[in-house]
Design a protein around this motif. Sequence first.
Motif, mmCIF file in Angstrom:
data_model
loop_
_atom_site.group_PDB
_atom_site.id
_atom_site.type_symbol
_atom_site.label_atom_id
_atom_site.label_comp_id
_atom_site.label_asym_id
_atom_site.label_seq_id
_atom_site.Cartn_x
_atom_site.Cartn_y
_atom_site.Cartn_z
ATOM 1 N N LYS A 171 -38.030 74.853 -12.968
ATOM 2 C CA LYS A 171 -36.568 74.996 -12.964
ATOM 3 C C LYS A 171 -36.119 75.874 -14.118
ATOM 4 C CE LYS A 171 -35.879 70.621 -10.625
ATOM 5 N NZ LYS A 171 -35.233 69.307 -10.565
ATOM 6 N N LEU A 185 -32.542 76.727 -16.693
ATOM 7 C CA LEU A 185 -31.277 76.179 -17.173
ATOM 8 C C LEU A 185 -30.178 77.239 -16.985
ATOM 9 C CD1 LEU A 185 -30.700 73.419 -18.436
ATOM 10 C CD2 LEU A 185 -30.983 74.453 -20.681
ATOM 11 N N ARG A 193 -28.309 75.803 -26.381
ATOM 12 C CA ARG A 193 -28.187 75.267 -25.004
ATOM 13 C C ARG A 193 -29.042 74.034 -24.792
ATOM 14 N NH1 ARG A 193 -25.355 78.556 -25.697
ATOM 15 N NH2 ARG A 193 -24.277 76.672 -26.232
ATOM 16 N N THR A 194 -30.133 73.897 -25.550
ATOM 17 C CA THR A 194 -31.098 72.833 -25.263
ATOM 18 C C THR A 194 -31.112 71.740 -26.321
ATOM 19 O OG1 THR A 194 -32.848 73.962 -26.504
ATOM 20 C CG2 THR A 194 -32.671 74.483 -24.138
ATOM 21 N N HIS A 222 -38.859 69.443 -20.219
ATOM 22 C CA HIS A 222 -37.617 69.082 -19.528
ATOM 23 C C HIS A 222 -37.034 67.760 -20.033
ATOM 24 C CE1 HIS A 222 -35.359 67.291 -16.172
ATOM 25 N NE2 HIS A 222 -35.083 68.527 -15.802
ATOM 26 N N VAL A 267 -34.719 67.876 -23.250
ATOM 27 C CA VAL A 267 -33.566 68.785 -23.334
ATOM 28 C C VAL A 267 -32.267 68.049 -23.051
ATOM 29 C CG1 VAL A 267 -32.491 70.800 -22.251
ATOM 30 C CG2 VAL A 267 -34.953 70.782 -22.700
ATOM 31 N N PRO A 286 -28.898 69.456 -22.088
ATOM 32 C CA PRO A 286 -28.199 70.712 -21.774
ATOM 33 C C PRO A 286 -26.742 70.702 -22.246
ATOM 34 C CG PRO A 286 -29.391 69.908 -19.845
ATOM 35 C CD PRO A 286 -29.381 68.794 -20.860
ATOM 36 N N CYS A 324 -23.821 72.909 -17.827
ATOM 37 C CA CYS A 324 -25.148 73.453 -18.100
ATOM 38 C C CYS A 324 -26.124 72.570 -17.342
ATOM 39 C CB CYS A 324 -25.411 73.430 -19.599
ATOM 40 S SG CYS A 324 -26.985 74.162 -20.082
ATOM 41 N N TRP A 366 -29.981 72.199 -14.757
ATOM 42 C CA TRP A 366 -31.251 72.725 -14.259
ATOM 43 C C TRP A 366 -31.119 73.095 -12.785
ATOM 44 C CZ3 TRP A 366 -35.004 73.902 -17.504
ATOM 45 C CH2 TRP A 366 -35.097 73.235 -18.735
#
Lengths: 228, 228
Positions: free
Chosen positions: A28, A30, A64-65, A117, A120, A122, A131, A133
């Motif tokens: 995936k 983001l 972002r993460t 994943h 994170v 988002p 935001c 996935w």
Amino acid sequence: MENGHTNEYIRALSIDGVIFGFHENELKVLLLRWKNTDEWSLPGGFIRVLESVDTAAQRVVQERTGLTHLYLQQFHVFGDAERYDWSEVKRRIGFPYSEGDWWPRTVSIGYYALVDHSKVAPMPDQLTEACAWWALDALPNLLFDHNQIIDVALASLRKDLTEQPIGHLLPDAFTIPELQRLHETILGYELDARNFYKKMMSSDALERLPERRTGTPHKAPFLYRFRE
Amino acid sequence: MENGHTNEYIRALSIDGVIFGFHENELKVLLLRWKNTDEWSLPGGFIRVLESVDTAAQRVVQERTGLTHLYLQQFHVFGDAERYDWSEVKRRIGFPYSEGDWWPRTVSIGYYALVDHSKVAPMPDQLTEACAWWALDALPNLLFDHNQIIDVALASLRKDLTEQPIGHLLPDAFTIPELQRLHETILGYELDARNFYKKMMSSDALERLPERRTGTPHKAPFLYRFRE
């Protein structure tokens, strides 16, 4: 570097980040949804006049993460004179900004990140309100040239698959079938399980952990991690 | 792109060109000597505000070689905040320019070119007075971070050796030993002649020409070219 203005950004140069994650057996990326629209794009940002490009890429992806010390790989510069149809982008995002705030053309340096994943959180930025996935095989029609940037990032990851530390995409401990599925989702085709197992065991890259995965319908499989 | 200024250059973004040629069984690069100095650097240049980065790279390399439609490969962005010691560079080149004419820091996009050495007419630019081929294993201490840029270009060419059209480095017709020597000079080690011959014959990439190379001390060897 006597006449630099440390808080300014380099005009006309940007970064786009393709943040890869692996979840529910799928690769995936983001994406961000722009405010008051259904339009999505990659996260991106600019480079300060006296900032290292790698540092700027870390900053953009980290925002972002929520993750620091990310594994990032520079993969391509997108430098066409007309990378996308600007009037189409303006129409799609409503363009609530003054024209002078936008640079007529940017050259974008593409980085991909390989992240776990599950770690994170988002976060949208000041231009966006979501935001999330997205599975690579179900991407929407993105803003700018971002579908193309993802295609080039994936091709680059495929090409360097054996050299890239794709363990960053996995949790700290994983089974061989999970690792095989990660290879398959990057490559886009299925692999023979016996050959894959033999190849991994002969490569010396993996270390078997004392505990096993429990709660699966099969015999509890061994857990592994990548050696440092 | 309504507010572009077509003759301006993008501030703080540059191109450096590593022009590879193959001559007398050695891999060489084209370097420029700065006026009134013994200091050498790679050819480089800037990108116009509305110009494609690939087009700018073609322009820069074409100006030094006289060749059009060159095979160019973007290989890395050099974006450290301090790529080199600016005061050292100023001392070495004498710096006859006004400080305001130079940007405090540039991000440089590296391209390598693969050219037929025999077709190149090397030309200096307005800052330099000589343009010459240098063997890769006898490079001087270059200005800026250009030794490092050449190292990264060579590593990139090595990595992609089987995918890159290295036939661009050879004359229109060549022998198998000449092709082997080209592989060896890129890789930095010797190859087994029988294995190399078998591999080339099985790859279907080469086409044997009707004529042979004459004037060698051995039996006249066959000439080949790459298929389109």
